[in-house]
Design a protein around this motif. Structure first.
Motif, short mmCIF file in Angstrom:
data_model
loop_
_atom_site.label_atom_id
_atom_site.label_comp_id
_atom_site.label_asym_id
_atom_site.label_seq_id
_atom_site.Cartn_x
_atom_site.Cartn_y
_atom_site.Cartn_z
N MET A 1 0.84 -1.20 0.00
CA MET A 1 0.00 0.00 0.00
C MET A 1 0.87 1.25 0.00
N ASN A 2 2.00 1.18 -0.66
CA ASN A 2 2.94 2.27 -0.70
C ASN A 2 3.22 2.61 -2.15
N PHE A 3 2.68 3.71 -2.67
CA PHE A 3 2.93 4.03 -4.07
C PHE A 3 2.75 5.52 -4.30
N ASN A 4 3.33 6.00 -5.40
CA ASN A 4 3.16 7.38 -5.83
C ASN A 4 2.31 7.39 -7.09
N TYR A 5 1.55 8.45 -7.28
CA TYR A 5 0.70 8.55 -8.46
C TYR A 5 0.95 9.91 -9.11
N TYR A 6 1.38 9.86 -10.36
CA TYR A 6 1.63 11.10 -11.11
C TYR A 6 1.25 10.85 -12.56
N MET A 7 0.18 11.47 -13.03
CA MET A 7 -0.27 11.29 -14.41
C MET A 7 -0.77 12.65 -14.90
N PRO A 8 0.14 13.51 -15.36
CA PRO A 8 -0.21 14.91 -15.61
C PRO A 8 -0.81 15.20 -16.98
N THR A 9 -1.05 14.17 -17.80
CA THR A 9 -1.48 14.39 -19.17
C THR A 9 -2.99 14.66 -19.28
N LYS A 10 -3.35 15.70 -20.02
CA LYS A 10 -4.76 15.92 -20.35
C LYS A 10 -5.08 15.06 -21.57
N ILE A 11 -6.11 14.24 -21.48
CA ILE A 11 -6.44 13.31 -22.56
C ILE A 11 -7.83 13.63 -23.11
N LEU A 12 -7.89 13.83 -24.44
CA LEU A 12 -9.16 13.96 -25.14
C LEU A 12 -9.48 12.58 -25.72
N PHE A 13 -10.50 11.92 -25.19
CA PHE A 13 -10.76 10.53 -25.59
C PHE A 13 -12.14 10.40 -26.25
N GLY A 14 -12.17 9.69 -27.38
CA GLY A 14 -13.44 9.32 -27.99
C GLY A 14 -13.50 9.62 -29.48
N PRO A 15 -14.43 9.01 -30.18
CA PRO A 15 -14.58 9.28 -31.62
C PRO A 15 -14.82 10.75 -31.89
N GLY A 16 -14.09 11.29 -32.86
CA GLY A 16 -14.24 12.69 -33.24
C GLY A 16 -13.42 13.68 -32.43
N LYS A 17 -12.61 13.19 -31.50
CA LYS A 17 -11.89 14.10 -30.60
C LYS A 17 -10.78 14.89 -31.30
N LEU A 18 -10.30 14.43 -32.46
CA LEU A 18 -9.27 15.21 -33.15
C LEU A 18 -9.81 16.60 -33.49
N ASN A 19 -11.10 16.67 -33.83
CA ASN A 19 -11.71 17.97 -34.15
C ASN A 19 -11.67 18.91 -32.95
N GLU A 20 -11.78 18.36 -31.74
CA GLU A 20 -11.81 19.20 -30.54
C GLU A 20 -10.45 19.79 -30.20
N LEU A 21 -9.41 19.27 -30.86
CA LEU A 21 -8.08 19.84 -30.64
C LEU A 21 -8.07 21.33 -31.00
N ALA A 22 -8.97 21.71 -31.89
CA ALA A 22 -9.05 23.12 -32.30
C ALA A 22 -9.45 24.03 -31.14
N ASN A 23 -10.06 23.45 -30.10
CA ASN A 23 -10.51 24.25 -28.95
C ASN A 23 -9.48 24.32 -27.84
N GLU A 24 -8.38 23.59 -28.01
CA GLU A 24 -7.37 23.51 -26.94
C GLU A 24 -6.32 24.60 -27.07
N THR A 25 -5.71 24.92 -25.96
CA THR A 25 -4.55 25.82 -25.96
C THR A 25 -3.29 25.00 -26.14
N PHE A 26 -2.55 25.26 -27.19
CA PHE A 26 -1.31 24.52 -27.44
C PHE A 26 -0.19 25.09 -26.58
N PRO A 27 0.82 24.27 -26.29
CA PRO A 27 1.88 24.72 -25.36
C PRO A 27 2.99 25.51 -26.03
N GLY A 28 2.75 26.06 -27.21
CA GLY A 28 3.78 26.84 -27.89
C GLY A 28 3.25 27.48 -29.15
#
Length: 392
Positions: free
Chosen positions: A1-28
């Motif tokens: 029962m001793n563990f660390n949890y680190y999962m910092p990625t924002k994930i857009l999941f599901g059919p058609g989600k590539l289109n929603e990339l247009a609504n995201e803020t890119f990191p550069g």
């Protein structure tokens, strides 16, 4: 029962989600887009769609399109040089695991001095710390295989020494990932199977690893269940969007497993095979090893194998107690038969049986760390025996 949890990625999941990339803020403001040397992301229009999204958001981009199915160090260094020369401030991996893995490694070398192998632990790597971080990474996966969109890991081969070694750190998690099963509809059936089994083995290895924990167990068992139920459907009917979505979820869950647990020595053994025989698809190599590998470990952690058998739909309670752990292996073989991949042969890729001892030594020298998280400590002799038994 001793563990660390680190999962910092924002994930857009599901059919058609590539289109929603247009609504995201890119990191550069200027991206290096990393794709394979093949033409699938161009032919299927995925690259054009990404370029349109970037153009509409007034983000500049440069294309690096040399990545091989088993990506190599020289391309990492070449991609990093291009990113620096073009003043790219983030990296996009578009495609399968090889493109996204390469994007991660390129992101590291675009900000750090020296050679990529300076930062690799294992083999001839120097194990230096990544002091300057990495460029932000965006992952857009077109396959369901590695889970790399949801973990920090990247696997690259040093081609002059045949060392294929995994690497990852806090900086190599993608900041943003898109998992759109519509992008997976065009994957051929044999690659669908290879990739699906790669995801399966990330989960099964993560479940039997001695660093498994309650969080990784939940992800692993669900991933195993989904692949057992839906991968044969994907192989037989690649246009089944429901099945593709379920296998894509299993794949992303397997990335969560790799973020919270670990692969085991099955991956070390396969890396030795495909490092020396780069035309061998990674998932195919894992399939070849799997029956012998899991047969060996079934008696070492029987309770874990019984739980995996249950996840695959086996009615273990109806079986004699002594048969329950191996019922997982039987279910695994049936799944391979249902997906048309049970009879894969190492010899078809030029691997000779007499090469096995050298390949086993390569596995232990380059990725010995994974042997340390096995639920039982394998000797070199036992490693060789597993690989001999897997040989066809």
């Amino acid at each position: 029962m001793n563990f660390n949890y680190y999962m910092p990625t924002k994930i857009l999941f599901g059919p058609g989600k590539l289109n929603e990339l247009a609504n995201e803020t890119f990191p550069g403001k200027k991206a290096l887009i990393v794709i394979s040397a093949g033409n699938s992301v161009k032919k299927n229009g995925y690259l054009n769609r990404l370029e349109s999204i970037l153009t509409n958001k007034e983000i500049e981009y440069v294309l690096f399109d040399k990545i091989l199915p088993n990506p190599i160090k020289s391309h990492v260094m070449e991609g990093a040089d291009l990113a620096k020369k073009e003043n790219c401030d983030f990296v996009i991996g578009l495609g399968g695991g090889s493109s996204i893995d390469s994007a991660k490694s390129i992101a590291v070398m675009a900000k750090n001095p020296g050679d990529y192998w300076d930062y690799i632990c294992g083999g001839s790597g120097k194990g230096m710390p990544v002091e300057n971080g990495a460029l932000p990474i965006v992952a857009i996966t077109t396959t369901a295989g590695t889970g790399t969109e949801a973990d920090p890991w990247t696997v690259i081969t040093k081609e002059d020494t045949n060392e294929k070694i995994g690497f990852g750190c806090q900086y190599t998690f993608p900041v943003l990932s898109v998992v759109d099963p519509e992008l997976m509809l065009t994957v051929p059936e044999h690659l669908t199977a290879y990739q699906g089994f790669d995801a399966l083995f990330h989960s099964t290895e993560g479940f039997i690893a001695n660093v498994a924990n309650p969080v990784s167990d939940v992800y692993a068992l669900k991933s195993i269940e989904l692949i057992a139920n839906y991968l044969p459907i994907c192989v037989k009917d690649g246009n089944n969007i429901e099945a593709r979505t379920q296998v894509a979820l299993a794949n992303t869950l397997s990335g969560f497993v790799e973020s919270t647990s670990s692969c085991t020595s099955e991956h070390s053994m396969e890396h030795a095979l495909s490092a020396n025989h780069p035309k061998l698809p990674h998932g195919a190599g894992l399939i070849m090893l799997s029956e012998a590998y899991y047969t060996f470990f079934a008696s070492k952690v029987p309770d874990r194998f019984i739980a995996m058998a249950k996840a695959m739909g086996v009615d273990v309670d109806s079986l004699p107690e002594e048969e329950r752990p191996m019922s997982f292996v039987k279910a695994l073989i049936k799944l391979q038969e249902d997906c048309g991949v049970h009879n894969l042969r190492m010899s078809s890729y030029g691997i000779e049986k007499e090469d096995i001892p050298v390949l086993a030594e390569n596995a232990r020298r380059t990725m010995g760390g994974l042997f340390e998280v096995d639920p039982y400590t394998l000797s070199l002799k036992e490693t060789v025996e597993i690989m001999y038994k897997a040989y066809k």
